[in-house]
Write an enzyme that holds these catalytic residues in place. Structure first.
Site, PDB file in Angstrom:
ATOM      1  N   GLY A  11       0.813  -1.212   0.000  1.00  0.00           N
ATOM      2  CA  GLY A  11       0.000   0.000   0.000  1.00  0.00           C
ATOM      3  C   GLY A  11       0.846   1.260   0.000  1.00  0.00           C
ATOM      4  O   GLY A  11       2.082   1.200  -0.070  1.00  0.00           O
ATOM      5  N   PHE A  12       0.177   2.380   0.120  1.00  0.00           N
ATOM      6  CA  PHE A  12       0.859   3.679   0.113  1.00  0.00           C
ATOM      7  C   PHE A  12       1.864   3.768   1.277  1.00  0.00           C
ATOM      8  O   PHE A  12       3.084   3.850   1.057  1.00  0.00           O
ATOM      9  CB  PHE A  12      -0.220   4.769   0.177  1.00  0.00           C
ATOM     10  CG  PHE A  12       0.275   6.140   0.546  1.00  0.00           C
ATOM     11  CD1 PHE A  12       1.396   6.695  -0.057  1.00  0.00           C
ATOM     12  CD2 PHE A  12      -0.409   6.898   1.498  1.00  0.00           C
ATOM     13  CE1 PHE A  12       1.843   7.962   0.284  1.00  0.00           C
ATOM     14  CE2 PHE A  12       0.013   8.175   1.844  1.00  0.00           C
ATOM     15  CZ  PHE A  12       1.145   8.697   1.242  1.00  0.00           C
ATOM     16  N   ASP A  32       0.346  -8.632   1.683  1.00  0.00           N
ATOM     17  CA  ASP A  32      -0.746  -7.805   1.164  1.00  0.00           C
ATOM     18  C   ASP A  32      -1.689  -8.691   0.369  1.00  0.00           C
ATOM     19  O   ASP A  32      -1.224  -9.609  -0.326  1.00  0.00           O
ATOM     20  CB  ASP A  32      -0.177  -6.699   0.246  1.00  0.00           C
ATOM     21  CG  ASP A  32      -1.053  -5.460   0.208  1.00  0.00           C
ATOM     22  OD1 ASP A  32      -2.216  -5.585  -0.213  1.00  0.00           O
ATOM     23  OD2 ASP A  32      -0.581  -4.373   0.604  1.00  0.00           O
ATOM     24  N   ASN A  33      -2.997  -8.417   0.454  1.00  0.00           N
ATOM     25  CA  ASN A  33      -3.927  -9.173  -0.408  1.00  0.00           C
ATOM     26  C   ASN A  33      -4.213  -8.418  -1.703  1.00  0.00           C
ATOM     27  O   ASN A  33      -4.994  -8.873  -2.533  1.00  0.00           O
ATOM     28  CB  ASN A  33      -5.230  -9.512   0.335  1.00  0.00           C
ATOM     29  CG  ASN A  33      -6.038  -8.273   0.676  1.00  0.00           C
ATOM     30  OD1 ASN A  33      -5.621  -7.153   0.398  1.00  0.00           O
ATOM     31  ND2 ASN A  33      -7.195  -8.478   1.281  1.00  0.00           N
ATOM     32  N   THR A  36      -6.470  -3.108  -2.068  1.00  0.00           N
ATOM     33  CA  THR A  36      -6.221  -1.679  -2.326  1.00  0.00           C
ATOM     34  C   THR A  36      -4.735  -1.408  -2.566  1.00  0.00           C
ATOM     35  O   THR A  36      -4.389  -0.346  -3.072  1.00  0.00           O
ATOM     36  CB  THR A  36      -6.718  -0.783  -1.160  1.00  0.00           C
ATOM     37  OG1 THR A  36      -6.070  -1.207   0.042  1.00  0.00           O
ATOM     38  CG2 THR A  36      -8.217  -0.880  -0.987  1.00  0.00           C
ATOM     39  N   ASP A  57      -4.139 -12.589   2.753  1.00  0.00           N
ATOM     40  CA  ASP A  57      -5.117 -11.771   3.463  1.00  0.00           C
ATOM     41  C   ASP A  57      -4.898 -11.966   4.969  1.00  0.00           C
ATOM     42  O   ASP A  57      -5.120 -13.063   5.492  1.00  0.00           O
ATOM     43  CB  ASP A  57      -6.525 -12.225   3.054  1.00  0.00           C
ATOM     44  CG  ASP A  57      -7.624 -11.445   3.755  1.00  0.00           C
ATOM     45  OD1 ASP A  57      -7.325 -10.682   4.698  1.00  0.00           O
ATOM     46  OD2 ASP A  57      -8.794 -11.610   3.356  1.00  0.00           O
ATOM     47  N   LYS A  92     -12.994  -6.525   9.207  1.00  0.00           N
ATOM     48  CA  LYS A  92     -12.259  -7.772   9.471  1.00  0.00           C
ATOM     49  C   LYS A  92     -10.756  -7.541   9.608  1.00  0.00           C
ATOM     50  O   LYS A  92     -10.104  -8.111  10.483  1.00  0.00           O
ATOM     51  CB  LYS A  92     -12.538  -8.796   8.356  1.00  0.00           C
ATOM     52  CG  LYS A  92     -13.902  -9.461   8.523  1.00  0.00           C
ATOM     53  CD  LYS A  92     -14.292 -10.288   7.328  1.00  0.00           C
ATOM     54  CE  LYS A  92     -13.572 -11.606   7.286  1.00  0.00           C
ATOM     55  NZ  LYS A  92     -14.074 -12.449   6.158  1.00  0.00           N
ATOM     56  N   TYR A 146     -14.652   1.845   9.675  1.00  0.00           N
ATOM     57  CA  TYR A 146     -13.212   2.116   9.773  1.00  0.00           C
ATOM     58  C   TYR A 146     -12.863   2.563  11.191  1.00  0.00           C
ATOM     59  O   TYR A 146     -11.963   2.009  11.830  1.00  0.00           O
ATOM     60  CB  TYR A 146     -12.844   3.205   8.771  1.00  0.00           C
ATOM     61  CG  TYR A 146     -11.374   3.539   8.699  1.00  0.00           C
ATOM     62  CD1 TYR A 146     -10.446   2.612   8.233  1.00  0.00           C
ATOM     63  CD2 TYR A 146     -10.913   4.800   9.080  1.00  0.00           C
ATOM     64  CE1 TYR A 146      -9.100   2.929   8.150  1.00  0.00           C
ATOM     65  CE2 TYR A 146      -9.566   5.125   8.988  1.00  0.00           C
ATOM     66  CZ  TYR A 146      -8.664   4.195   8.523  1.00  0.00           C
ATOM     67  OH  TYR A 146      -7.336   4.506   8.441  1.00  0.00           O
ATOM     68  N   ARG A 187      -9.446  10.207  -1.843  1.00  0.00           N
ATOM     69  CA  ARG A 187      -9.010  11.221  -0.877  1.00  0.00           C
ATOM     70  C   ARG A 187      -8.789  12.542  -1.578  1.00  0.00           C
ATOM     71  O   ARG A 187      -8.577  12.607  -2.782  1.00  0.00           O
ATOM     72  CB  ARG A 187      -7.755  10.756  -0.145  1.00  0.00           C
ATOM     73  CG  ARG A 187      -8.142   9.899   1.043  1.00  0.00           C
ATOM     74  CD  ARG A 187      -6.953   9.479   1.812  1.00  0.00           C
ATOM     75  NE  ARG A 187      -6.328   8.349   1.173  1.00  0.00           N
ATOM     76  CZ  ARG A 187      -5.544   7.483   1.800  1.00  0.00           C
ATOM     77  NH1 ARG A 187      -5.294   7.629   3.065  1.00  0.00           N
ATOM     78  NH2 ARG A 187      -5.014   6.478   1.162  1.00  0.00           N
TER      79      ARG A 187
HETATM   80  N1  UDP Z   1     -12.891  16.230   0.066  1.00  0.00           N
HETATM   81  C1  UDP Z   1     -13.270  17.126  -0.913  1.00  0.00           C
HETATM   82  N2  UDP Z   1     -13.268  16.705  -2.218  1.00  0.00           N
HETATM   83  C2  UDP Z   1     -12.896  15.448  -2.604  1.00  0.00           C
HETATM   84  C3  UDP Z   1     -12.500  14.541  -1.597  1.00  0.00           C
HETATM   85  C4  UDP Z   1     -12.515  14.970  -0.275  1.00  0.00           C
HETATM   86  O1  UDP Z   1     -13.607  18.273  -0.625  1.00  0.00           O
HETATM   87  O2  UDP Z   1     -12.952  15.164  -3.815  1.00  0.00           O
HETATM   88  C5  UDP Z   1     -12.887  16.676   1.471  1.00  0.00           C
HETATM   89  C6  UDP Z   1     -13.604  15.737   2.435  1.00  0.00           C
HETATM   90  O3  UDP Z   1     -14.980  16.040   2.495  1.00  0.00           O
HETATM   91  C7  UDP Z   1     -12.892  16.004   3.732  1.00  0.00           C
HETATM   92  C8  UDP Z   1     -11.472  16.398   3.297  1.00  0.00           C
HETATM   93  O4  UDP Z   1     -11.548  16.736   1.919  1.00  0.00           O
HETATM   94  O5  UDP Z   1     -13.475  17.087   4.420  1.00  0.00           O
HETATM   95  C9  UDP Z   1     -10.457  15.275   3.456  1.00  0.00           C
HETATM   96  O6  UDP Z   1     -11.006  14.122   2.879  1.00  0.00           O
HETATM   97  P1  UDP Z   1     -10.196  12.790   2.697  1.00  0.00           P
HETATM   98  O7  UDP Z   1     -11.145  11.817   2.078  1.00  0.00           O
HETATM   99  O8  UDP Z   1      -8.934  13.061   2.007  1.00  0.00           O
HETATM  100  O9  UDP Z   1      -9.807  12.302   4.159  1.00  0.00           O
HETATM  101  P2  UDP Z   1     -10.525  12.351   5.583  1.00  0.00           P
HETATM  102  O10 UDP Z   1      -9.675  13.280   6.351  1.00  0.00           O
HETATM  103  O11 UDP Z   1     -11.939  12.881   5.457  1.00  0.00           O
HETATM  104  O12 UDP Z   1     -10.503  10.966   6.044  1.00  0.00           O
END
Ligand code: UDP
Length: 323
Positions: A11-12, A32-33, A36, A57, A92, A146, A187
């Protein structure tokens, strides 16, 4: 030679940890499975004598021949898009997966470090978040799979520490970025950079007033390395306290990429935390650690990485991964 098992090694974060421990002279076993994770992140290591990869896994019984000194549990989907698509696997890997790692650690007399998260604080009422804050988490909301898996993982790890005397470490990771993030992981950083590269508008959720604080991956890895070798078993925040609103962050990406596209507003996802920033007093005092890479420097390196991907890779990463 010290031997380390890194779950989520493709992963990252896992792949950057593999690089670091190889550099430190360890024998590294990545597991790693590949749900992602991506073999591309570690393919440069396959030729090394002291690198092994197990396609497995970790939610299922783990067998690793030979001795182990350390186990890093980094296997888990980690972006809201991913864990919403594979909620059961997320639960899991955080529960059965850590149980298997802890059991393996007992047999091998290994020290375990688990990847926990700022998500244990939920939508926090205390700002910035110190380790003593217990959080404001919705167990049945979309992020619950999560957040609660990670909270259970901390509880299980602490139980093995107190009941079995196992050596354990818990890192609470705040938003981290850098090369090898998946462009399609949903993200905010890969979303914005991917959209800029494809000439699309940048999708800001809500009015963009929510805050995050972004840590460059090399800084994070340094903090994890120091924590692993420390003697501290309580959770430690590792993250960059340089807080920014998502709107300002979008504007920075527009400037960085020179895109002529603009920020557009989409609905805010359920339970999206309004603010987040680590209190890193503990990491500073215990580990002598603090982030060194500014957002301007880190974003530049990350953008160069995404730009350097082949059209084939970009195409592969252009859409959300189907599991
Ligand atoms: N976000 C956004 N546009 C996107 C993806 C995420 O504005 O296309 C916002 C999301 O609503 C959050 C922040 O960016 O407030 C960070 O989101 P991310 O999914 O990177 O990680 P989180 O900190 O929420 O787990």
């Amino acid at each position: 030679m010290k031997r380390i098992l890194i779950t989520g090694g493709a992963g990252f974060l896992g792949s950057h940890l593999c690089d670091r421990f190889i550099k430190e002279g360890y024998h590294v076993i990545a597991m790693d499975n590949l749900i992602t994770g991506d073999l591309k992140n570690i393919e440069h290591l396959f030729k090394l004598e002291h690198f092994e990869f197990y396609h497995h896994d970790v939610s299922k019984f783990i067998h690793v021949p030979g001795e182990l000194d350390y186990i890093l549990h980094f296997a888990s989907p980690a972006s809201p898009i991913d864990y919403l698509k594979i909620p059961i696997q997320t639960l899991k890997v955080g529960s059965l997966g850590i149980h298997n790692c802890l059991g393996l650690a007992r047999v091998k007399h290994a020290r375990v470090l688990i990847a926990s998260t700022s998500e244990v604080y939920g939508d926090p009422n205390v700002h910035p978040q110190p380790e003593e804050y217990w959080g404001n988490v919705n167990p049945v909301g979309p992020r619950g799979v999560y957040d609660e898996a990670k909270r259970f993982q901390e509880a299980m790890t602490m139980a093995y520490h107190t009941y079995h005397g196992l050596e354990t470490r818990i890192v609470r990771i705040f938003n981290t970025y850098g090369p090898r993030m998946r462009l399609n992981d949903g993200r905010v950083l890969p979303a914005f950079i991917g959209q800029a590269l494809r000439g699309e508008d940048l999708t800001m959720f809500g009015d963009g007033s929510q805050t995050r604080a972004f840590c460059y991956v090399d800084d994070l890895v340094e903090g994890i390395y120091r924590l692993l070798l420390s003697d501290y078993a309580q959770p430690v925040n590792i993250g960059n306290p340089d807080e920014i609103t998502i709107k300002e962050f979008g504007e920075e990406i527009i400037k960085l990429t020179g895109t002529s596209q603009k920020l557009i507003s989409l609905p805010l996802p359920t339970d999206d935390p309004k603010q987040r920033k680590p209190d890193i007093t503990k990491a500073k005092a215990l580990l002598g650690w603090e982030p060194k890479v500014t957002r301007a420097e880190g974003l530049k390196i990350t953008y160069e990485y995404f730009k350097s991907l082949s059209p084939e890779d970009l195409h592969r990463m252009a859409h959300h991964k189907e599991f």
